[in-house]
Each structure stands twice: as C-alpha cells, then as structure tokens.
Design a protein around this motif. Structure first.
Motif, PDB file in Angstrom:
ATOM      1  N   GLU A  54     151.418  23.572 119.368  1.00  0.00           N
ATOM      2  CA  GLU A  54     150.076  24.111 119.104  1.00  0.00           C
ATOM      3  C   GLU A  54     149.650  23.576 117.749  1.00  0.00           C
ATOM      4  OE1 GLU A  54     148.091  28.414 118.186  1.00  0.00           O
ATOM      5  OE2 GLU A  54     149.614  28.318 119.754  1.00  0.00           O
ATOM      6  N   ILE A  55     148.493  22.916 117.699  1.00  0.00           N
ATOM      7  CA  ILE A  55     148.017  22.305 116.460  1.00  0.00           C
ATOM      8  C   ILE A  55     146.619  22.800 116.153  1.00  0.00           C
ATOM      9  CG2 ILE A  55     147.440  20.144 115.286  1.00  0.00           C
ATOM     10  CD1 ILE A  55     149.510  18.746 116.949  1.00  0.00           C
ATOM     11  N   ASP A  56     146.421  23.188 114.901  1.00  0.00           N
ATOM     12  CA  ASP A  56     145.113  23.616 114.412  1.00  0.00           C
ATOM     13  C   ASP A  56     144.722  22.660 113.291  1.00  0.00           C
ATOM     14  OD1 ASP A  56     142.832  25.057 113.850  1.00  0.00           O
ATOM     15  OD2 ASP A  56     143.883  26.727 112.895  1.00  0.00           O
ATOM     16  N   TYR A  57     143.755  21.778 113.583  1.00  0.00           N
ATOM     17  CA  TYR A  57     143.302  20.794 112.599  1.00  0.00           C
ATOM     18  C   TYR A  57     142.330  21.476 111.639  1.00  0.00           C
ATOM     19  CZ  TYR A  57     145.294  17.524 115.911  1.00  0.00           C
ATOM     20  OH  TYR A  57     146.149  16.855 116.744  1.00  0.00           O
ATOM     21  N   LYS A  58     142.640  21.464 110.356  1.00  0.00           N
ATOM     22  CA  LYS A  58     141.832  22.146 109.341  1.00  0.00           C
ATOM     23  C   LYS A  58     140.899  21.209 108.587  1.00  0.00           C
ATOM     24  CE  LYS A  58     143.433  26.262 109.865  1.00  0.00           C
ATOM     25  NZ  LYS A  58     142.534  27.287 110.393  1.00  0.00           N
ATOM     26  N   GLN A  59     141.396  20.014 108.299  1.00  0.00           N
ATOM     27  CA  GLN A  59     140.636  19.074 107.481  1.00  0.00           C
ATOM     28  C   GLN A  59     141.154  17.667 107.741  1.00  0.00           C
ATOM     29  OE1 GLN A  59     140.696  20.251 103.392  1.00  0.00           O
ATOM     30  NE2 GLN A  59     139.494  18.534 102.715  1.00  0.00           N
ATOM     31  N   GLN A  60     140.269  16.681 107.639  1.00  0.00           N
ATOM     32  CA  GLN A  60     140.710  15.303 107.838  1.00  0.00           C
ATOM     33  C   GLN A  60     141.576  14.845 106.680  1.00  0.00           C
ATOM     34  OE1 GLN A  60     137.062  13.118 108.420  1.00  0.00           O
ATOM     35  NE2 GLN A  60     137.124  13.480 110.620  1.00  0.00           N
ATOM     36  N   LEU A  61     142.586  14.073 107.007  1.00  0.00           N
ATOM     37  CA  LEU A  61     143.471  13.470 106.017  1.00  0.00           C
ATOM     38  C   LEU A  61     143.123  11.989 105.948  1.00  0.00           C
ATOM     39  CD1 LEU A  61     145.907  13.468 104.103  1.00  0.00           C
ATOM     40  CD2 LEU A  61     147.382  13.295 106.124  1.00  0.00           C
ATOM     41  N   VAL A  62     142.721  11.546 104.782  1.00  0.00           N
ATOM     42  CA  VAL A  62     142.346  10.151 104.573  1.00  0.00           C
ATOM     43  C   VAL A  62     143.595   9.356 104.211  1.00  0.00           C
ATOM     44  CG1 VAL A  62     140.928   8.587 103.178  1.00  0.00           C
ATOM     45  CG2 VAL A  62     140.036  10.829 103.843  1.00  0.00           C
ATOM     46  N   HIS A  63     143.707   8.143 104.765  1.00  0.00           N
ATOM     47  CA  HIS A  63     144.864   7.309 104.463  1.00  0.00           C
ATOM     48  C   HIS A  63     144.945   7.035 102.970  1.00  0.00           C
ATOM     49  CE1 HIS A  63     147.258   3.684 103.915  1.00  0.00           C
ATOM     50  NE2 HIS A  63     147.971   4.209 104.886  1.00  0.00           N
TER      51      HIS A  63
END
Length: 141
Positions: A54-63
């Motif tokens: 189960e994954i809850d994406y909170k914020q984008q991670l920039v490379h």
C-alpha cells in the motif's frame, strides 16, 4: 526502533519531468526491505513473499545526486505474517508513506510457514505501533 536505509537515486529512476517515477518507489521499498531483513546477523533464510503493498504518494521527489532516507519499522506481527511500514523522506519532508504485508515462505515445501521464535524476536526489536505517519495504523500483536 526504526531501520534507516540511505537509498541512492539513479538517472534511470526519473520520468520525463525529472521526477522519480512512482513505479520506482516499489523498488526503493524492496531495497530497504532487503537491507533490513537480509543482514549477516539477522536473516530470513527460509524466505518470504510479499502479500500486499500500500503506497500513499505525498509529494514528488525530484532527481538529485544525494540519497533519500527510507525509514522502516514493524507495525504488526502475526503467526504467519508481518507488516512493515515505511517513510521515504528527507529531514523536512515526506515523499511516500507505505506498508507491506510479508508472509514467511518455505520454498522447498512451496507453502507459507509460521514466523520462527528467532524471527519474531528480531521483528519485535523494530516494532513501533500506530503513530503519526503509519499508513496501516496497525498494532503489534
């Protein structure tokens, strides 16, 4: 107690916008889980399989060139499964919260097995029940 894995970000992990692709986070969780479970002193040598993510994406991670931290802890231990919760984060922000249900597995017999006393003792060291940031809100049994 929590286990911390310093996860390197790779060029191939990013999408066309320079963000880490959402699918890649499953691999990051796998890397952290392997680092946690398969250490020379603590090893689930009989094997295990993933029953659920189960994954809850909170914020984008920039490379970027610096690693991201993945904190993991055990939120539930049952007779024949356990749940690991994760946060993929920097000190000031959380990118992903996730949980994985893992089933110990006997590959020779091709069936699930019970958690051994040694495995339970190891997992209990990392048990941290339902607190802020825990997506499963499960309590260790």
């Amino acid at each position: 107690m929590r286990h911390i894995y310093r996860c390197p970000l790779r060029w191939a992990d990013m999408d066309a916008y320079g963000h880490i692709n959402n699918v890649v986070f499953l691999r990051y969780l796998e890397e952290a889980r392997i680092d946690f479970l398969f250490r020379p002193d603590k090893d689930f040598q009989q094997g295990s399989v993933v029953a659920r993510h189960e994954i809850d994406y909170k914020q984008q991670l920039v490379h970027r060139h610096t690693p991201v931290d993945i904190e993991l802890w055990v939120t539930q231990i049952r007779a024949a499964s356990f749940t690991i919760s994760y946060e993929v984060k920097d000190p000031d922000q959380v990118y992903v919260r996730a949980s994985t249900v893992i089933v110990p597995f006997d590959f020779e017999a091709q069936r699930p097995r019970r958690i051994t006393a040694e495995e339970r003792a190891f997992l209990e060291e990392y048990t941290d029940s339902a607190e802020d940031g825990d997506p499963s809100e499960a309590v260790a049994a």
